[in-house]
Design an enzyme around this catalytic site. Structure first.
Site, mmCIF file in Angstrom:
data_model
loop_
_atom_site.group_PDB
_atom_site.id
_atom_site.type_symbol
_atom_site.label_atom_id
_atom_site.label_comp_id
_atom_site.label_asym_id
_atom_site.label_seq_id
_atom_site.Cartn_x
_atom_site.Cartn_y
_atom_site.Cartn_z
ATOM 1 N N MET A 1 0.851 -1.192 0.000
ATOM 2 C CA MET A 1 0.000 0.000 0.000
ATOM 3 C C MET A 1 0.881 1.233 0.000
ATOM 4 S SD MET A 1 -3.186 -0.701 -0.250
ATOM 5 C CE MET A 1 -4.123 0.650 0.379
ATOM 6 N N PRO A 2 0.272 2.364 -0.149
ATOM 7 C CA PRO A 2 1.068 3.561 -0.384
ATOM 8 C C PRO A 2 1.572 4.236 0.890
ATOM 9 C CG PRO A 2 -1.233 4.123 -0.484
ATOM 10 C CD PRO A 2 -1.152 2.624 -0.313
#
Length: 63
Positions: A1-2
């Site tokens: 995920m970011p």
């Protein structure tokens, strides 16, 4: 995920940052999938004297 890097002029409250973090996290999960626990958000406060747009320092705007 970011990992999201958010650069803001200094002066935002911790509550404003917390609300923005919540909204950004929800958007990442909705669009990208995954778990909220996997979204990291880093806030960087920048003084107006350290930011320029179009060759003009923000601290000089409105003078």
């Amino acid at each position: 995920m970011p990992t999201l890097r958010v650069e803001l002029f200094e002066g935002r409250t911790p509550q404003q940052k917390a609300e923005l973090a919540k909204e950004l996290t929800e958007a990442c999960v909705r669009v990208l999938g995954g778990s909220p626990d996997a979204v990291d958000i880093l806030f960087f406060d920048v003084a107006k004297q350290d930011w320029s747009t179009g060759g003009v320092m923000w601290s000089d705007k409105g003078k």
